[in-house]
Design a protein around this motif. Structure first.
Motif, PDB file in Angstrom:
ATOM      1  N   TRP A 138      38.401  33.809  78.939  1.00  0.00           N
ATOM      2  CA  TRP A 138      37.189  34.336  79.560  1.00  0.00           C
ATOM      3  C   TRP A 138      36.239  33.198  79.933  1.00  0.00           C
ATOM      4  N   SER A 139      36.055  32.247  79.018  1.00  0.00           N
ATOM      5  CA  SER A 139      35.127  31.149  79.308  1.00  0.00           C
ATOM      6  C   SER A 139      35.628  30.279  80.459  1.00  0.00           C
ATOM      7  N   GLU A 140      36.934  30.068  80.560  1.00  0.00           N
ATOM      8  CA  GLU A 140      37.478  29.318  81.704  1.00  0.00           C
ATOM      9  C   GLU A 140      37.200  30.064  83.010  1.00  0.00           C
ATOM     10  N   ALA A 141      37.405  31.372  83.001  1.00  0.00           N
ATOM     11  CA  ALA A 141      37.184  32.166  84.210  1.00  0.00           C
ATOM     12  C   ALA A 141      35.726  32.124  84.635  1.00  0.00           C
ATOM     13  N   VAL A 142      34.816  32.218  83.677  1.00  0.00           N
ATOM     14  CA  VAL A 142      33.387  32.156  83.985  1.00  0.00           C
ATOM     15  C   VAL A 142      33.027  30.764  84.499  1.00  0.00           C
ATOM     16  N   ASP A 143      33.494  29.715  83.798  1.00  0.00           N
ATOM     17  CA  ASP A 143      33.192  28.329  84.213  1.00  0.00           C
ATOM     18  C   ASP A 143      33.715  28.013  85.601  1.00  0.00           C
ATOM     19  N   GLN A 144      34.852  28.584  85.962  1.00  0.00           N
ATOM     20  CA  GLN A 144      35.461  28.336  87.274  1.00  0.00           C
ATOM     21  C   GLN A 144      34.992  29.330  88.336  1.00  0.00           C
ATOM     22  N   ALA A 145      34.038  30.185  87.984  1.00  0.00           N
ATOM     23  CA  ALA A 145      33.499  31.211  88.887  1.00  0.00           C
ATOM     24  C   ALA A 145      34.590  32.143  89.414  1.00  0.00           C
ATOM     25  N   ARG A 146      35.563  32.440  88.574  1.00  0.00           N
ATOM     26  CA  ARG A 146      36.629  33.371  88.963  1.00  0.00           C
ATOM     27  C   ARG A 146      36.303  34.799  88.571  1.00  0.00           C
ATOM     28  N   VAL A 147      35.207  34.982  87.821  1.00  0.00           N
ATOM     29  CA  VAL A 147      34.676  36.309  87.543  1.00  0.00           C
ATOM     30  C   VAL A 147      33.178  36.264  87.766  1.00  0.00           C
ATOM     31  N   ARG A 148      32.654  37.403  88.187  1.00  0.00           N
ATOM     32  CA  ARG A 148      31.207  37.584  88.294  1.00  0.00           C
ATOM     33  C   ARG A 148      30.851  38.679  87.304  1.00  0.00           C
ATOM     34  N   ALA A 149      29.945  38.357  86.390  1.00  0.00           N
ATOM     35  CA  ALA A 149      29.565  39.319  85.357  1.00  0.00           C
ATOM     36  C   ALA A 149      28.049  39.365  85.252  1.00  0.00           C
ATOM     37  N   SER A 150      27.504  40.573  85.306  1.00  0.00           N
ATOM     38  CA  SER A 150      26.062  40.722  85.156  1.00  0.00           C
ATOM     39  C   SER A 150      25.776  41.920  84.270  1.00  0.00           C
ATOM     40  N   GLY A 151      24.763  41.785  83.452  1.00  0.00           N
ATOM     41  CA  GLY A 151      24.366  42.864  82.567  1.00  0.00           C
ATOM     42  C   GLY A 151      24.838  42.645  81.145  1.00  0.00           C
ATOM     43  N   GLU A 152      24.424  43.550  80.274  1.00  0.00           N
ATOM     44  CA  GLU A 152      24.790  43.478  78.859  1.00  0.00           C
ATOM     45  C   GLU A 152      26.254  43.870  78.642  1.00  0.00           C
ATOM     46  N   ARG A 153      26.840  43.314  77.611  1.00  0.00           N
ATOM     47  CA  ARG A 153      28.211  43.630  77.166  1.00  0.00           C
ATOM     48  C   ARG A 153      29.289  43.194  78.156  1.00  0.00           C
ATOM     49  N   THR A 154      28.986  42.238  79.025  1.00  0.00           N
ATOM     50  CA  THR A 154      29.973  41.855  80.031  1.00  0.00           C
ATOM     51  C   THR A 154      30.841  40.671  79.619  1.00  0.00           C
ATOM     52  N   ASP A 155      30.783  40.256  78.384  1.00  0.00           N
ATOM     53  CA  ASP A 155      31.686  39.225  77.888  1.00  0.00           C
ATOM     54  C   ASP A 155      32.909  39.937  77.309  1.00  0.00           C
ATOM     55  N   LEU A 156      34.029  39.845  77.995  1.00  0.00           N
ATOM     56  CA  LEU A 156      35.247  40.543  77.570  1.00  0.00           C
ATOM     57  C   LEU A 156      36.123  39.717  76.642  1.00  0.00           C
ATOM     58  N   SER A 157      35.670  38.557  76.216  1.00  0.00           N
ATOM     59  CA  SER A 157      36.526  37.678  75.419  1.00  0.00           C
ATOM     60  C   SER A 157      37.048  38.344  74.141  1.00  0.00           C
ATOM     61  N   ALA A 158      36.295  39.263  73.567  1.00  0.00           N
ATOM     62  CA  ALA A 158      36.764  39.955  72.358  1.00  0.00           C
ATOM     63  C   ALA A 158      37.889  40.940  72.648  1.00  0.00           C
ATOM     64  N   HIS A 159      38.088  41.288  73.908  1.00  0.00           N
ATOM     65  CA  HIS A 159      39.087  42.288  74.284  1.00  0.00           C
ATOM     66  C   HIS A 159      40.303  41.686  74.991  1.00  0.00           C
ATOM     67  N   LEU A 160      40.260  40.398  75.256  1.00  0.00           N
ATOM     68  CA  LEU A 160      41.327  39.731  75.996  1.00  0.00           C
ATOM     69  C   LEU A 160      41.987  38.679  75.120  1.00  0.00           C
ATOM     70  N   PRO A 161      43.254  38.370  75.301  1.00  0.00           N
ATOM     71  CA  PRO A 161      44.171  38.950  76.280  1.00  0.00           C
ATOM     72  C   PRO A 161      44.686  40.312  75.834  1.00  0.00           C
ATOM     73  N   LEU A 162      45.294  40.997  76.782  1.00  0.00           N
ATOM     74  CA  LEU A 162      45.826  42.333  76.541  1.00  0.00           C
ATOM     75  C   LEU A 162      47.339  42.300  76.278  1.00  0.00           C
ATOM     76  N   GLY A 163      48.003  41.200  76.630  1.00  0.00           N
ATOM     77  CA  GLY A 163      49.431  41.046  76.335  1.00  0.00           C
ATOM     78  C   GLY A 163      50.228  40.526  77.508  1.00  0.00           C
ATOM     79  N   GLY A 164      51.451  40.117  77.252  1.00  0.00           N
ATOM     80  CA  GLY A 164      52.372  39.660  78.307  1.00  0.00           C
ATOM     81  C   GLY A 164      52.010  38.328  78.901  1.00  0.00           C
ATOM     82  N   VAL A 165      51.880  37.294  78.107  1.00  0.00           N
ATOM     83  CA  VAL A 165      51.400  35.988  78.553  1.00  0.00           C
ATOM     84  C   VAL A 165      52.215  35.452  79.716  1.00  0.00           C
TER      85      VAL A 165
END
Length: 123
Positions: free
Chosen positions: A94-121
């Motif tokens: 998640w932090s790599e995606a945010v640092d590389q501007a590959r995701v745009r996230a605004s608002g509360e609870r928009t850090d998905l790092s606790a929920h990722l990855p979902l599987g299948g590397v």
């Protein structure tokens, strides 16, 4: 009410991931994997306070909190299909995606790092 997304069959996911690994994903592979991983996120992080959008394929509402019912939700995450699949499979954090501007996230609870990855590397 829109139909809920459902996880794809394991064999279909594996085949699509193989093509992604080979650098040869078709639009159908991106669509299948995007919807599959959004469905998993919706199941594992139920709620309606954050909308995760992966245009043009799908969007889900997830994460517990204040329920959103009309208009633009107060918390939105948007990314492209390739980035979403990389996040879902652990090929990108998640932090790599945010640092590389590959995701745009605004608002509360928009850090998905606790929920990722979902599987299948995919590496």
């Amino acid at each position: 009410m829109p139909a809920r997304l459902k996880p794809a069959a394991a064999a279909d996911v594996a085949a699509a991931l193989d093509r992604v690994r080979a650098g040869e994903p078709a639009k159908a592979d991106l669509r299948l994997l995007t919807k599959h991983y959004l469905a998993l996120l919706e199941q594992r992080a139920p709620g309606r306070s954050v909308e995760v959008r992966v245009p043009p394929y799908a969007a889900v509402q997830c994460i517990e909190g204040v329920r959103h019912t009309r208009g633009t939700p107060p918390a939105v995450i948007e990314t492209d299909a390739v980035s979403w699949i990389a996040l879902a499979t652990g090929a990108m954090t998640w932090s790599e995606a945010v640092d590389q501007a590959r995701v745009r996230a605004s608002g509360e609870r928009t850090d998905l790092s606790a929920h990722l990855p979902l599987g299948g590397v995919v590496r």
